[in-house]
Design a protein around this motif. Structure first.
Motif, mmCIF file in Angstrom:
data_model
loop_
_atom_site.group_PDB
_atom_site.id
_atom_site.type_symbol
_atom_site.label_atom_id
_atom_site.label_comp_id
_atom_site.label_asym_id
_atom_site.label_seq_id
_atom_site.Cartn_x
_atom_site.Cartn_y
_atom_site.Cartn_z
ATOM 1 N N LEU A 137 0.823 -1.206 0.000
ATOM 2 C CA LEU A 137 0.000 0.000 0.000
ATOM 3 C C LEU A 137 0.857 1.256 0.000
ATOM 4 C CD1 LEU A 137 -2.956 1.011 0.200
ATOM 5 C CD2 LEU A 137 -2.710 0.924 2.688
ATOM 6 N N HIS A 138 1.880 1.284 0.860
ATOM 7 C CA HIS A 138 2.710 2.483 0.983
ATOM 8 C C HIS A 138 3.611 2.666 -0.237
ATOM 9 C CE1 HIS A 138 4.173 5.852 3.245
ATOM 10 N NE2 HIS A 138 5.427 5.411 3.257
ATOM 11 N N GLU A 139 4.021 1.566 -0.845
ATOM 12 C CA GLU A 139 4.807 1.661 -2.079
ATOM 13 C C GLU A 139 3.962 2.208 -3.221
ATOM 14 O OE1 GLU A 139 6.246 -2.268 -2.678
ATOM 15 O OE2 GLU A 139 7.778 -2.124 -1.091
ATOM 16 N N ALA A 140 2.691 1.826 -3.252
ATOM 17 C CA ALA A 140 1.802 2.295 -4.313
ATOM 18 C C ALA A 140 1.488 3.774 -4.171
ATOM 19 C CB ALA A 140 0.498 1.481 -4.307
ATOM 20 N N ASP A 141 1.380 4.241 -2.930
ATOM 21 C CA ASP A 141 1.093 5.650 -2.668
ATOM 22 C C ASP A 141 1.760 6.029 -1.349
ATOM 23 O OD1 ASP A 141 0.137 8.180 -2.131
ATOM 24 O OD2 ASP A 141 -1.925 7.741 -2.740
ATOM 25 N N PRO A 142 2.901 6.716 -1.411
ATOM 26 C CA PRO A 142 3.637 7.075 -0.189
ATOM 27 C C PRO A 142 2.858 7.953 0.772
ATOM 28 C CG PRO A 142 5.030 7.328 -2.127
ATOM 29 C CD PRO A 142 3.634 7.102 -2.631
ATOM 30 N N ASN A 143 1.748 8.508 0.337
ATOM 31 C CA ASN A 143 0.924 9.328 1.225
ATOM 32 C C ASN A 143 -0.085 8.508 2.016
ATOM 33 O OD1 ASN A 143 2.033 11.892 0.445
ATOM 34 N ND2 ASN A 143 0.897 11.715 -1.484
ATOM 35 N N VAL A 144 -0.176 7.206 1.701
ATOM 36 C CA VAL A 144 -1.164 6.339 2.342
ATOM 37 C C VAL A 144 -0.451 5.355 3.263
ATOM 38 C CG1 VAL A 144 -2.965 4.616 1.979
ATOM 39 C CG2 VAL A 144 -2.768 6.562 0.413
ATOM 40 N N TYR A 145 -0.987 5.199 4.461
ATOM 41 C CA TYR A 145 -0.424 4.284 5.451
ATOM 42 C C TYR A 145 -1.481 3.253 5.852
ATOM 43 C CZ TYR A 145 3.216 7.827 5.985
ATOM 44 O OH TYR A 145 4.238 8.709 5.758
ATOM 45 N N MET A 146 -1.025 2.069 6.167
ATOM 46 C CA MET A 146 -1.960 1.037 6.600
ATOM 47 C C MET A 146 -2.667 1.443 7.888
ATOM 48 S SD MET A 146 -3.453 -1.811 6.121
ATOM 49 C CE MET A 146 -2.672 -3.121 5.170
ATOM 50 N N THR A 147 -1.920 2.092 8.789
ATOM 51 C CA THR A 147 -2.509 2.507 10.056
ATOM 52 C C THR A 147 -1.724 3.672 10.633
ATOM 53 O OG1 THR A 147 -3.406 1.651 12.150
ATOM 54 C CG2 THR A 147 -1.163 0.979 11.572
ATOM 55 N N ALA A 148 -2.170 4.164 11.774
ATOM 56 C CA ALA A 148 -1.488 5.241 12.491
ATOM 57 C C ALA A 148 -1.273 4.810 13.930
ATOM 58 C CB ALA A 148 -2.316 6.527 12.453
ATOM 59 N N ASP A 149 -0.082 5.108 14.444
ATOM 60 C CA ASP A 149 0.220 4.805 15.840
ATOM 61 C C ASP A 149 1.442 5.607 16.250
ATOM 62 O OD1 ASP A 149 0.439 3.703 18.370
ATOM 63 O OD2 ASP A 149 1.465 1.892 17.663
ATOM 64 N N ALA A 150 1.260 6.504 17.183
ATOM 65 C CA ALA A 150 2.372 7.302 17.696
ATOM 66 C C ALA A 150 2.841 6.798 19.054
ATOM 67 C CB ALA A 150 1.962 8.774 17.788
ATOM 68 N N GLY A 151 2.366 5.604 19.437
ATOM 69 C CA GLY A 151 2.725 5.036 20.728
ATOM 70 C C GLY A 151 1.577 5.142 21.706
ATOM 71 N N ASP A 152 0.818 4.075 21.869
ATOM 72 C CA ASP A 152 -0.379 4.080 22.700
ATOM 73 C C ASP A 152 -0.338 2.878 23.631
ATOM 74 O OD1 ASP A 152 -3.375 2.963 23.001
ATOM 75 O OD2 ASP A 152 -3.423 5.148 22.908
ATOM 76 N N ALA A 153 -0.402 3.119 24.925
ATOM 77 C CA ALA A 153 -0.282 2.045 25.910
ATOM 78 C C ALA A 153 -1.417 1.041 25.792
ATOM 79 C CB ALA A 153 -0.245 2.635 27.318
ATOM 80 N N GLY A 154 -2.645 1.528 25.657
ATOM 81 C CA GLY A 154 -3.788 0.629 25.580
ATOM 82 C C GLY A 154 -3.727 -0.277 24.373
ATOM 83 N N PHE A 155 -3.375 0.295 23.215
ATOM 84 C CA PHE A 155 -3.246 -0.498 22.003
ATOM 85 C C PHE A 155 -2.137 -1.535 22.158
ATOM 86 C CE2 PHE A 155 -0.937 -1.068 17.969
ATOM 87 C CZ PHE A 155 -1.938 -1.688 17.211
ATOM 88 N N THR A 156 -1.004 -1.128 22.706
ATOM 89 C CA THR A 156 0.117 -2.045 22.899
ATOM 90 C C THR A 156 -0.284 -3.239 23.750
ATOM 91 O OG1 THR A 156 1.743 -0.279 22.647
ATOM 92 C CG2 THR A 156 2.452 -2.251 23.831
ATOM 93 N N LEU A 157 -0.959 -2.984 24.869
ATOM 94 C CA LEU A 157 -1.368 -4.073 25.748
ATOM 95 C C LEU A 157 -2.386 -4.976 25.072
ATOM 96 C CD1 LEU A 157 -1.600 -2.232 29.197
ATOM 97 C CD2 LEU A 157 0.206 -3.781 28.388
ATOM 98 N N SER A 158 -3.305 -4.400 24.308
ATOM 99 C CA SER A 158 -4.300 -5.221 23.615
ATOM 100 C C SER A 158 -3.647 -6.126 22.582
ATOM 101 C CB SER A 158 -5.346 -4.318 22.940
ATOM 102 O OG SER A 158 -6.125 -3.638 23.905
ATOM 103 N N MET A 159 -2.673 -5.590 21.862
ATOM 104 C CA MET A 159 -1.978 -6.388 20.860
ATOM 105 C C MET A 159 -1.168 -7.514 21.516
ATOM 106 S SD MET A 159 -2.633 -5.394 17.723
ATOM 107 C CE MET A 159 -1.204 -5.694 16.672
ATOM 108 N N ILE A 160 -0.558 -7.221 22.648
ATOM 109 C CA ILE A 160 0.168 -8.250 23.394
ATOM 110 C C ILE A 160 -0.799 -9.321 23.881
ATOM 111 C CG2 ILE A 160 1.397 -8.651 25.564
ATOM 112 C CD1 ILE A 160 2.851 -5.981 25.055
ATOM 113 N N TRP A 161 -1.940 -8.894 24.370
ATOM 114 C CA TRP A 161 -2.992 -9.818 24.828
ATOM 115 C C TRP A 161 -3.365 -10.763 23.683
ATOM 116 C CZ3 TRP A 161 -7.971 -7.525 27.537
ATOM 117 C CH2 TRP A 161 -8.873 -8.549 27.845
ATOM 118 N N GLN A 162 -3.645 -10.213 22.511
ATOM 119 C CA GLN A 162 -4.049 -11.064 21.394
ATOM 120 C C GLN A 162 -2.925 -12.005 20.958
ATOM 121 O OE1 GLN A 162 -3.953 -9.952 17.458
ATOM 122 N NE2 GLN A 162 -5.596 -11.315 16.797
ATOM 123 N N ALA A 163 -1.674 -11.563 21.108
ATOM 124 C CA ALA A 163 -0.531 -12.383 20.719
ATOM 125 C C ALA A 163 -0.222 -13.486 21.725
ATOM 126 C CB ALA A 163 0.705 -11.503 20.532
ATOM 127 N N GLY A 164 -0.969 -13.532 22.805
ATOM 128 C CA GLY A 164 -0.779 -14.571 23.810
ATOM 129 C C GLY A 164 0.038 -14.145 25.002
#
Length: 392
Positions: A137-164
């Motif tokens: 996606l980013h190679e096709a259009d450098p202005n487009v990103y799959m997602t946004a994340d500037a560092g979020d504690a809640g998101f980090t913990l949720s992703m760790i939770w899902q990863a086991g």
């Protein structure tokens, strides 16, 4: 009977004067003292309301000082099976039940189908596919990103939770913190690749820039809680008809493992002189007629009856192109993995994320794994300084 200040948009339809606020990010302050509490209900310990709405991550902070009433004496244990697994597990501490789930945040992948289609991106079903799709996606259009994340504690913990990962283990004041477990390291390695290759937009959530990106297609997906639809509809109205919902990508192909991101309960305060009446309100709001009132106004339910109802599952919002998104979100709730715990000072841990783990997003010399390790060290030190026995 009073309702505590820790009440947000999950309370829509119960009391019109309760102000709405975005609490899903978990970014809260904290009160000084030997045990930390969610700042918006710090006064609930003495002379406060009978009922308070408390985010799941903050419940251990209240129960450890006996500030919440154990609802088993009012028959709450009989409600086993009434709520989706994530919410029900979150209100249980030891043998007690310290709230009734009001809303939950099982994670799902929200994605902009128009952007995906324009660049030939298939909906990723694994995190490896997600990474490859982000590159394409980013190679096709450098202005487009799959997602946004500037560092979020809640998101980090949720992703760790899902990863086991299960970095926190709590038994009263005995606490173990270990982010070296396989799930934590799996997430850190995966997300490090995304950071290193510039595949994540460095944009803070809930900002005007973030909503603009969601609306104009430059942020193409979000892995977040099931409470997100009304926020997209109001904050990214320009993308109406473009967005869809899919199950979370999996760490192991073919599995169906999920985590929570956000949500909260109604609890009765131990200091209340009207506990029986307060519990009756909880039953009305979170089990009885109050549930449908909130669902009708866009809240994501924590009750299995609503999640499994034909009316709920058949809803096909125009914003999501007529997709029956609740079929995906209801299954997401059923797939939440058990065994997650929060710290009894989680608010403090969240407040220091940006200065520890979050530095990996802005300083190339710091890896995410190292940043998370420094976050762990700070949590361990703080807990021991406050009288907990951490990693001892």
């Amino acid at each position: 009977m009073g309702l505590g200040a820790d009440a947000d948009s999950r309370s829509r339809g119960l009391r019109g004067e309760i102000p709405e606020r975005d609490s899903e990010s978990g970014e809260r302050g904290y009160e000084p003292g030997p045990i930390h509490f969610d700042s918006e209900c710090a006064g609930c310990r003495q002379g406060g309301p009978d009922v308070a709405q408390i985010d799941y991550y903050a419940i251990p902070q209240f129960t450890i000082s006996d500030s919440l009433a154990d609802l088993t004496e009012f028959g709450a244990a009989d409600l086993d099976g009434t709520f989706s697994p994530g919410g029900w597990d979150s209100v249980k501490q030891g043998d007690g039940i310290y709230g009734l789930p009001m809303g939950s945040g099982p994670m799902a992948l929200f994605y902009n189908k128009a952007v995906f289609d324009a660049h030939g991106i298939e909906v990723p079903t694994t995190w490896d596919e997600y990474y490859e799709s982000a590159k394409k996606l980013h190679e096709a259009d450098p202005n487009v990103y799959m997602t946004a994340d500037a560092g979020d504690a809640g998101f980090t913990l949720s992703m760790i939770w899902q990863a086991g990962g299960r970095p926190y283990s709590v038994d009263g004041t005995d606490v173990s913190i270990d982010f070296s477990d396989e799930g934590s390291q799996k997430f850190a390695a995966q997300w490090q690749k995304m950071i290193d290759e510039g595949l994540i937009a460095d944009i803070n959530g809930w900002t005007d820039e973030w909503f603009q990106g969601l609306g104009d297609g430059t942020i193409a997906s979000l892995a977040t809680g099931a409470w997100m639809p009304p926020n997209l509809e109001s904050g990214a109205a320009a993308a109406s008809g473009d967005w869809r919902v899919a199950p979370m990508p999996q760490w192991i192909e073919g599995e169906h493992v999920n985590a929570e991101n956000g949500g909260g309960a109604l609890s009765v305060m131990e200091a209340s002189e009207n506990k029986e009446l307060a519990y009756a309100f909880l039953d009305y709001a979170n089990v009885g007629e109050g549930v449908q009132t909130r669902v009708d106004q866009g809240s994501f339910p924590a009750t299995t009856a609503e999640l499994n109802s034909d009316e709920y599952l058949e809803a096909a919002p125009e914003y999501f192109g007529g997709q029956k998104i609740n079929e995906v979100l209801a299954q997401a709730a059923a797939d939440v993995a058990p065994g997650w715990q929060f710290l009894p000072y989680q608010s403090y841990a969240t407040s220091i994320f940006a200065d520890t783990a979050g530095r990996a997003y802005i300083d190339d010399s710091i890896s995410l794994a190292d940043g998370i390790a420094s976050w762990q060290d700070a949590q361990v030190k703080y807990g021991n300084d406050q009288g907990f026995s951490v990693n001892q």
